[in-house]
Design a protein around this motif. Structure first.
Motif: not given
Lengths: 466, 926
Positions: B354, B372, B568, B572-573, B577-579, B582, B585, B601
Motif C-alpha cells: 500500500n 472526511q 486510491g 490508507h484508502q 476511499y475504502m480503508r 479493513d 475491504m 497501511i
C-alpha cells in the motif's frame, strides 16, 4: 413683492410671470443663504418635513408639473415609479448638465439663486425617500459648481441639509459632481454612468430604467434644475393653485431662452401656453432685426424639429381643428408637439433670412457629430456622415443626390439607438430636408451628380468658408 | 394544434414557439433558428446584452396586426404572445444600412486577413447582402498601428468596429478593466490601460477579449480565430482544479491554438493564459523522446522493451530480496483518473504493497482527511455555479485570481455585484481590493482565528440550532471549547483585532447563504487538517450545508488532485476511499483485482523519503512528479533520492528529480492522451487526445498497463473508456459513469446510474450520518518554536498566475517571457531595517539552507512576514522550507518558514543568476 427691483435693463417684461426667476438679476440679491432666508427661503422645506412624503408627491402630481429638461414627462408620475417593495437606497440626481444648444436657464438659477435649487431638491428627496443626492454640473459651469458647493456648506451649517433637517428625522447629504465636458451626460442613464465614474455610455432600457435600476443599481430619480425649483413653488402655492397657471396639461411657468436673429434675445419666464411664438418674437424680444424676414424657428433646443416661417399648422382648439400660422403657435408642450416639433428644453432659436439654411443645418450636424458618444453604430457612424455630407453641401461640392443620401442616413438613426441622442441628431436633418429641400438642393451642383468626391478637400473648403 | 400558453409562447415570424423565462428576443430566436439567423455585431453569448450595434433589430407587435415597433432584440425581453418579425423589409434595410456604415471605416482586405472565413463582420455583411457602399471615401482609421508588443496578445485596431465586446469581456468575464474605450463618436477607439501597449498594460492575457472580438482587431500570436485548423478537439485543461474545457484546434497533428467553448458549464468562453496560450511546451525540443537508463552515471537511450526488461528485473529482485513494502509509488494529480487508478492498482495488486501516494499529500490531503472527519466525504460540498446563488463568500488561505483564475474571476464578479466577500489571508491579495472584510492574520494562526470567528457566531446568538440539533453531533464539546478561548491571546497571536473578526463572523453567519472556499493557505500548515475541520464547523453551526450557494469548497490545486485521491492513490484508502486495513475491504479489492493485496497501511510521501534515507525503502516509481523541486527541504529530498536502489521516473521533461533516476520513461502530455479529470467540484470530465503522442513517447496509462503486463499481470491494453468502465465497477460513486454518458460537460460525482450527477452533496444527511464538530486549541508551529528566535521572520510561499507549480511546463512557453523569476516581497518597514530597496538581491536563509532572490517592497505583507513563490528551479526556494508537517496527514508546512534575510547586492548586479528585463507589471520591483 413690489419692493423687488431689478438691474437696469433686466426688468421682467410685462408678459412674464416670474416664479423661478424672481430673483434673477434682481438688485441687491446675492447667492448667499442670508439673502435667500430674508426672502422666505427654506420655509417650504420646513413645511415639507412635517408632511407625509406621499402628500408632497400628490401635490406635485396635482400641479401637473412636466419636466423642464426636454422630454416634458410628468415629474410627480416619475417619482412614483420607484418600486413600492424597494429595500435599496433611493438616490436623487439633479441634472445640471445644461448643454442643449440654445438653452441657458439653469445656469442663471445656479449662479444667482442656488438655495432655491437646494430647497427644491431637499423637498423632492424627502418626497421620494432619498438620503443622498447629487447635482451633476456640466464641466463648462465651474462657477456654478463652486457656488453650489458654498451654498451646500451654508445650508448644511444652518441645518437645512445634513442630519435631522429642520428638527425632523430627515437626513440628506448633497454633493456636487462635475462632468467632464460631454453632451451625452445630459442623458439620464449616461449621466448615471458618469456619476459612477464610468464612461457615460447610456444604458439599455430595459432593464436599466433609472427609477428601478439607476445609480449603483438602485432606484434613482433624475430631474432637471428648473423642474426641481418648481417643486418649492408648488408646495408654497398648493398643487391646485399652481395648476391654474398656464393651460390645462401644460401648467405652471417655464423659462424660454430665446437666441438668434431678434432684437433682444434673452430669458423670459412665462406661463406655459399663455404666449404664442409670434408674441415671443414681437413682444418679448422686440421683433426681428431691421429689414429682415423670419425664415425658420427651432422652438425647443437644437434637436427640436425646425418650423418654417410660412408653414401652416393644424391645431385642435376646443373641439374643432383650426389652421394657424407659425406666429400663432402657443408655447406649450402639446401645441408644439401637435405642430410636429417640441417644447424641449425651452431654447427658442430664431433664424431670419440672412442665414443660409444649409449652413444652419451643417452647424447643428457638426455639433452632434462631435457629441455622439460612439456607442451605437448607427449614431456613431451616421452622425459623422451627416456632418460630412452637409459640409459638402455648404462647400458647394455636393451633388443633388447627396440630399437624399443625407436623409437616408438620418432615417437610419432615428429610433435605432440606445438613447434619445439618435433622435436628437437626426430630427434636425430630417426636418430641414422635409421643409427646406429646395433650398438645400439649390446649394448642390447638378454637374457633380455621379462624380466621385474626395472628401478631405471639400472638408477643408467648408472650414474656410465658415 | 398548438395552444397558446400565455406565459410561455410567442410568435416568431408567425410561428408559435415556446420561450424560457427571462429570454430576450434574440435568445429566443437563437434557440429556435440557430445563432446568426438574426445577425448581430455587438452581442456575444458570454457577455451581457449591450444593444449598441442595432444590427439585431427586429420589429415587434403585441397583436398580429398591431402596430409594429423596431427594437434591438438582444436586450428586449420577450413577452407572452408577442409577435416578432425578424425578416421584414424595414429591418433588413436597417441592418444593411448599419453594416454599410461600418464598412466605410473597415479595411477591405478580407483575403489577406487572419480571420478570413471566420470573421463575424464578413458573415454579417454577407447575410445582410451588402453589395456596394454608397459613401465616398473619407477620413478613416485604416492606418492605425498594430500592437505586437506582448508575448501572446496582439491588436490591429484598424480592423476595430467599436462593438466594445473586448472591453466588456475584460470587464465582465475577467474583471481586469484593462481595455476601455477612449474618445467619443468617430474618435472613439479601444485603449489598453492608460493608452499603452498590451505589454505595458496590466493585461493578464486571459484572451477573453481576443475570443470575443468579432474581427481580427484583437487577436493573439496563435491567430486563434483563423480557420486553418482542420480539426477541433474538446478536452480539459491540465493546469488547475478549476477544470476548464478547451477547444484545441489542430492541423497535421499539430496544435495550432486553444479557445474556450461557449457551452462549457465550467468556464463559459473563459480560461486563463495558461489554459489558452501556454501549450507550446507539448512539442518543446526539451521533451523526452526515448526511454533512458542510467549506466555508469550517464543516461543512455534504450528501447521501450529494454527499459521494461530492466525495470522488471530490478523490481522483481528488490521485491524478492526486501519484500513488497520496500517498493513505493508516487502517482500524479496531473494524470487522468484512469492512469491514477492503474498506478495504484499496479502498486497494490502487482507489487503487493500500500506504499502508494500522490501529490495531494503536499497540498490537499488535509482537506480530504478533515472533511472526511466532519462530513464523511473529502470533497467540495457544492459547485462553483453556486457562486450565482450565494450571498456571502468566505475565502480562506487561497489566492484564486492567481491560483484558480476562472473561479477567481467569478468571485471577483460576484463581489463587484455586491456580494459581501470575506478574505482571511496574511497577504493583501488581489481579491482583497473587492473584499468587505480582510482578516490579515499572521501565518500559522488559522486555528486561533477561526476559533475566534466561531466564538463570535456563538456569542452573537447566530448558531442555527435546528441544523446543529438535527444533523450534527459533538456540539456541546465544541461549544465548551469555544467558551474556554482566551480572546486576548488570540488577538495577540493572530494580530487581528477582535472587532474585525466579529464583523466578519456576523456577516458570514447572518447571510442567508454563505459559501466558503479554501486553498493551500489552510492545508499546508502543521494544523492543516484541523483548520479544515474548523471551516466545516463554521458551515455546520450556521446551517450552510446541503443547499444552493453554501458549503465548504476547497480550491484544488492540480487539475486532478481530487481524482488522484478518489482513485486510491493514498496509502490508507484504496480506489473509492475504502480503508485498506479493513479486512472486508481488503477482500473486496483482492477479489476485484484477482491478486492478494496488503492489509497494512502504506507509507505517505514524507515517510517514503525517510524510509529511503533509512534504507528501508529500496525502489520508488514516480509518475509525473518533481519532488526535488516541489517538496520541502530539497537537500533532504535529494538525499532520499540518492539513497534509493532503484528510481523509475515517468516524465515529459528532464526534471530536477529525473536527474536522480535509474530509468526515465518518456510520457505524453495531456494534449496527447485520453481519460478523465475530476475538478475541484467533483466534476468528472473527458480528456480527449488532440494530437497523437510525440514519437517515442507513450501516455502514462499505457506505460503502466504495459509494465503490469510485463510483470505478468493480465491487464488489458489502455483505453480510456475501458479503464473507466473498470473503475465504475469498484468505485461506488462512479457507479453510473460511462464514457459516452459523461458528455461534453462531465458529471459531478456521485454519478448515479443513468449518468446522473450530484451538484450539491449532503442534502438531507451527511455521508457519515451526523456532521461532527471538533474543537482544537491553537498551537504554535514547531518551526517557529524551534527556530523563531534565531530566524525571526516568517516566510510564506504561494504562486503566480503565469506559472504552474515548478514551472516544468509554463517555463517552456511564452509565460516565461511575462514572468521571469521568483521575487521576494518584503514590507517597507522590514526592508528599511535591513537596508533593502526594491530590486535588490536578497539572501534568505533558514535552518536548512539559503536562496537568493530579487526583492519587491510592498505593504501587501505585514512587517515580519516575507512572501515568495517557487516556480523557478534556478532559485529552488524549497532549499529553505521546513520539515514540519501537518500532524494528521503529513502535508508539509510550506506556509510557515522561520527565516532571516540580508541584502547581498543591488538589482543591477547579477547574483550569479540570469536576469531578464521583461515582466508583468506587478511582479517588477517597485
Amino acid at each position: 413683492m413690489s419692493n423687488v427691483t431689478y438691474i437696469s435693463g433686466k426688468e421682467p417684461h410685462s408678459r412674464e410671470h416670474r416664479l423661478i426667476f424672481r430673483n434673477i438679476d434682481r438688485k441687491g440679491y446675492d447667492p448667499g443663504l442670508k439673502c435667500y432666508l430674508k426672502d422666505g427661503g427654506y420655509e417650504q422645506l420646513k413645511k415639507a418635513v412635517t408632511m407625509e412624503p406621499k402628500a408632497i408627491t400628490d401635490e406635485v402630481k396635482a400641479a401637473g408639473l412636466r419636466g423642464r429638461g426636454g422630454a416634458g414627462f410628468p415629474t410627480g408620475l416619475k417619482w412614483t415609479f420607484i418600486p413600492p417593495t424597494n429595500t435599496k437606497p433611493v438616490y436623487l440626481i439633479c441634472n445640471a448638465d445644461e448643454s442643449e444648444p440654445g438653452t441657458f436657464k439653469d445656469r442663471y438659477i445656479m449662479h444667482q439663486d442656488p438655495h432655491q435649487l437646494l430647497e427644491g431638491m431637499a423637498i423632492a428627496c424627502y418626497a421620494v425617500g432619498a438620503k443622498l443626492a447629487y447635482i451633476y454640473v456640466r464641466e463648462e459651469f465651474p462657477h456654478a459648481a463652486r457656488i453650489l458647493e458654498e451654498a451646500i456648506a451654508e445650508a448644511t451649517k444652518a441645518g437645512f441639509l445634513g442630519k435631522g433637517i429642520c428638527g425632523s428625522t430627515f437626513d440628506l447629504e448633497l454633493y456636487v459632481h462635475r462632468g467632464a465636458g460631454a453632451y451625452i451626460c445630459g442623458e439620464e442613464t449616461g449621466l448615471i454612468e458618469s456619476l459612477e465614474g464610468k464612461r457615460p455610455y447610456p444604458r439599455i432600457k430595459p432593464p436599466f430604467f433609472p427609477a428601478v435600476l439607476g445609480l449603483y443599481m438602485s432606484p434613482t430619480i433624475v430631474n432637471n434644475v428648473e423642474s426641481l425649483c418648481h417643486v418649492k413653488h408648488i408646495l408654497a402655492m398648493g398643487g391646485a393653485e399652481y395648476a391654474k397657471l398656464g393651460t390645462p396639461n401644460n401648467t405652471g411657468t417655464r423659462i424660454l431662452c430665446v437666441s438668434g436673429d431678434v432684437q433682444k434675445p434673452g430669458y423670459f419666464e412665462v406661463q406655459v401656453g399663455k404666449v404664442t411664438l409670434g408674441e415671443v418674437i414681437q413682444d418679448l424680444c422686440g421683433g426681428l432685426k431691421p429689414g429682415r424676414k423670419l425664415q425658420a424657428v427651432i422652438p425647443g433646443g437644437s434637436s427640436a424639429k425646425v418650423l418654417r416661417a410660412d408653414e401652416r399648422f393644424k391645431l385642435k382648439r376646443g373641439d374643432e381643428m383650426v389652421e394657424i400660422g407659425l406666429e400663432d403657435i402657443p408655447m406649450d408642450f402639446d401645441s408644439l408637439a401637435a405642430c410636429g416639433s417640441m417644447a424641449g428644453s425651452g431654447g427658442v432659436i430664431i433664424i431670419d433670412d440672412s442665414r443660409k439654411i444649409s449652413w444652419v443645418l451643417n452647424n447643428i450636424n457638426s455639433f452632434y457629430a462631435h457629441e455622439s458618444c460612439g456607442q451605437c453604430t448607427p449614431c456613431r457612424e451616421g452622425s459623422l456622415w451627416m456632418k460630412k455630407i452637409s459640409d459638402r453641401i455648404v462647400a458647394g461640392k455636393a451633388s443633388p443626390d447627396d440630399v437624399a443620401t443625407l436623409e437616408s442616413v438620418a432615417n437610419n438613426i432615428e429610433g435605432k439607438t440606445i438613447c434619445a441622442f439618435g433622435e436628437a441628431c437626426s430630427w434636425p436633418t430630417q426636418s430641414f430636408i422635409r421643409k427646406f429641400r429646395e433650398e438645400l438642393v439649390a446649394d448642390t451642383r447638378e454637374e457633380l451628380a455621379g462624380v466621385p468626391v474626395n472628401h478631405e478637400t471639400t472638408l477643408a473648403a467648408a472650414n474656410l468658408k465658415n | 394544434m398548438v395552444t397558446l400558453n400565455p406565459t410561455t409562447h410567442a410568435y416568431l415570424d408567425g410561428q408559435l414557439l415556446a420561450f424560457q423565462p427571462g429570454d430576450t428576443i434574440l435568445k429566443f430566436v437563437d434557440r429556435h433558428k440557430g445563432r446568426g439567423f438574426v445577425p448581430t455585431l455587438c452581442d456575444a453569448p458570454q457577455l451581457d446584452p449591450y444593444g449598441a450595434c442595432r444590427v439585431c433589430s427586429v420589429e415587434v407587435a403585441l397583436k398580429e396586426d398591431g402596430p409594429r415597433r423596431v427594437v434591438a432584440s438582444c436586450h428586449t425581453p420577450l413577452s407572452a404572445g408577442m409577435h416578432v418579425h425578424t425578416q421584414t423589409q424595414k429591418v433588413q434595410k436597417l441592418r444593411r444600412n448599419i453594416v454599410e456604415l461600418v464598412l466605410t471605416d473597415h479595411p477591405l482586405d478580407c483575403l489577406t486577413c487572419e480571420v478570413n472565413g471566420n470573421c463575424e463582420l464578413q458573415t454579417v455583411a454577407a447575410k445582410v447582402g451588402i453589395r456596394k457602399v454608397r459613401y465616398p471615401e473619407g477620413k478613416n482609421h485604416l492606418n492605425r498601428q498594430k500592437d505586437l508588443s506582448h508575448p501572446y496578445m496582439t491588436s490591429d485596431l484598424s480592423k476595430c468596429i467599436n462593438c466594445s465586446r473586448c472591453v466588456r469581456a475584460c470587464d465582465e468575464v475577467q474583471g481586469q478593466f484593462v481595455l476601455s474605450m477612449h474618445g467619443r463618436g468617430f474618435d472613439a477607439r479601444i485603449i489598453k490601460g492608460f493608452d499603452t501597449s498590451f505589454e505595458d498594460s496590466e493585461c493578464v492575457s486571459c484572451g477573453a477579449c481576443s475570443q470575443a472580438c468579432p474581427t481580427s482587431a484583437i487577436s493573439d500570436i496563435f491567430q486563434s480565430k483563423a480557420i486553418v485548423a482542420t480539426e477541433k478537439t474538446r478536452t480539459i485543461c491540465t493546469y488547475c482544479g478549476v477544470g476548464c474545457n478547451l477547444d484545441v484546434a489542430t492541423k497535421n497533428n499539430e496544435v495550432l491554438s486553444i479557445q474556450a467553448p461557449l457551452d462549457a458549464e465550467v468556464n463559459f468562453a473563459h480560461t486563463c493564459l495558461k489554459g489558452r496560450y501556454a501549450f507550446r511546451f507539448y512539442n518543446h525540443p526539451d521533451r523526452l523522446r526515448k526511454p533512458l537508463i542510467r549506466t555508469n552515471g550517464h543516461f543512455e537511450e534504450v528501447t521501450w522493451e529494454q527499459a521494461y526488461a530492466h525495470i522488471v528485473e530490478n523490481l522483481t529482485r528488490i521485491r524478492a530480496e526486501y519484500g513488497p513494502d520496500s517498493i513505493a509509488g508516487i502517482s500524479s494529480a496531473r494524470c487522468t483518473n484512469e492512469e491514477n487508478y492503474l498506478m495504484q492498482k499496479f502498486i497494490r495488486a502487482v507489487i503487493g504493497t500500500n506504499n502508494i501516494d500522490c501529490c495531494a499529500r503536499v497540498c490537499h490531503s488535509p482537506t480530504a482527511f478533515g472533511m472526511q472527519q466532519s462530513f464523511g466525504t473529502g470533497a467540495a460540498t457544492n459547485s462553483v455555479e453556486d457562486l450565482q446563488h450565494t450571498q456571502c463568500i468566505l475565502v480562506i488561505g487561497a489566492n484564486p485570481t492567481e491560483g484558480h483564475p476562472v473561479t477567481g474571476a467569478k468571485i471577483k464578479q460576484r463581489a463587484m455585484k455586491g456580494v459581501p466577500l470575506i478574505v482571511i489571508d496574511p497577504r493583501e491579495i488581489e481579491i482583497v481590493k473587492y473584499a468587505k472584510h480582510h482578516l490579515q492574520l499572521r501565518p500559522g494562526t488559522n486555528v486561533a482565528l477561526l476559533n475566534m470567528f466561531a466564538y463570535f457566531i456563538l456569542e452573537g446568538g447566530m448558531v442555527d440550532r435546528d441544523f446543529v440539533g438535527s444533523r450534527c453531533e459533538n456540539w456541546s464539546e465544541f461549544e465548551a471549547g469555544l467558551r474556554s478561548l482566551d480572546l486576548d491571546q488570540i488577538e495577540e497571536v493572530t494580530g487581528v483585532p477582535r472587532e474585525k473578526v466579529r464583523a466578519a463572523a456576523t456577516e458570514y453567519a447572518e447571510s442567508p447563504a454563505s459559501m466558503s472556499f479554501h486553498g493551500l493557505g489552510v492545508t499546508e500548515h502543521s494544523m492543516g487538517a484541523k483548520t479544515v475541520m474548523l471551516i466545516a464547523n463554521l458551515a455546520m453551526m450556521t446551517g450552510n450545508i446541503g443547499r444552493p450557494g453554501v458549503g465548504v469548497n476547497p480550491l484544488r490545486g492540480q487539475n486532478n488532485v481530487q481524482g488522484a485521491a478518489d482513485m486510491g492513490c493514498q496509502p490508507h484508502q484504496g480506489a473509492g476511499y475504502m480503508r485498506v486495513n479493513d479486512p472486508a475491504m481488503q477482500r473486496l479489492y483482492q477479489d476485484f483485482y484477482g491478486m492478494p493485496v496488503s492489509g497494512e497501511i502504506g507509507l505517505k510521501i514524507p515517510e517514503m523519503f525517510e524510509a529511503a534515507r533509512n534504507g528501508r525503502l529500496k525502489a520508488l516509481w514516480l509518475m509525473g512528479e518533481d519532488v526535488v523541486q516541489t517538496d520541502p527541504n530539497s537537500e533532504a529530498v535529494k538525499e532520499s533520492m540518492n539513497a534509493l536502489d532503484f528510481l523509475v521516473v515517468q516524465e515529459i521533461f528532464m526534471t530536477e528529480t529525473a536527474k536522480f533516476a535509474n530509468v526515465i520513461l518518456p510520457a505524453a502530455s495531456f494534449l496527447e492522451k485520453s481519460g478523465t479529470f475530476t475538478n475541484a467540484e467533483r466534476r468528472v470530465q473527458r480528456v480527449n487526445a488532440a494530437v497523437p503522442p510525440l514519437e517515442g513517447t507513450k501516455p502514462d496509462g499505457q506505460i503502466i498497463c504495459e509494465i503490469m503486463q510485463h510483470m505478468g499481470y493480465p491487464q488489458a491494453d489502455y483505453t480510456a473508456d475501458g479503464v473507466l468502465e473498470e473503475i465504475s465497477r469498484v468505485v461506488p460513486f462512479f457507479k453510473g459513469a460511462t464514457w459516452e454518458g459523461l458528455g461534453d460537460n462531465g458529471k459531478q460525482w456521485p454519478v448515479k446510474e443513468g449518468n446522473v450527477g450530484t451538484p450539491i452533496m449532503h442534502l438531507d444527511s451527511f455521508k457519515r450520518g451526523l456532521g461532527k464538530f471538533h474543537f482544537f486549541a491553537w498551537q504554535e508551529s514547531q518551526e517557529v518554536l524551534e527556530h523563531g528566535l534565531e530566524f525571526p521572520y516568517i516566510l510564506t510561499t504561494g504562486r503566480l498566475l503565469e506559472h504552474y507549480n515548478c514551472g516544468t511546463m509554463t517555463r517552456r512557453t511564452g509565460n516565461a517571457d511575462i514572468v521571469v523569476e521568483d521575487v521576494v516581497v518584503i514590507n517597507p518597514a522590514d526592508a528599511a531595517k535591513k537596508g533593502v530597496t526594491g530590486g535588490d538581491w536578497v539572501r534568505l536563509f533558514s535552518a536548512r539552507g539559503e536562496v537568493r532572490l530579487r526583492s519587491r517592497i510592498s505593504e501587501e505583507v505585514k512587517p515580519g512576514v516575507i512572501y515568495t513563490t517557487f516556480h523557478f528551479p534556478e532559485h529552488l526556494v524549497n532549499n529553505i522550507t521546513s520539515d514540519v508537517h501537518d500532524s494528521d496527514t503529513l502535508c508539509p508546512e510550506y506556509k510557515v518558514v522561520a527565516i532571516d534575510f540580508e541584502r547581498v547586492g543591488s538589482g543591477d548586479e547579477p547574483a550569479g543568476l540570469p536576469i531578464r528585463e521583461k515582466g508583468r507589471a506587478h511582479t517588477l520591483p517597485v
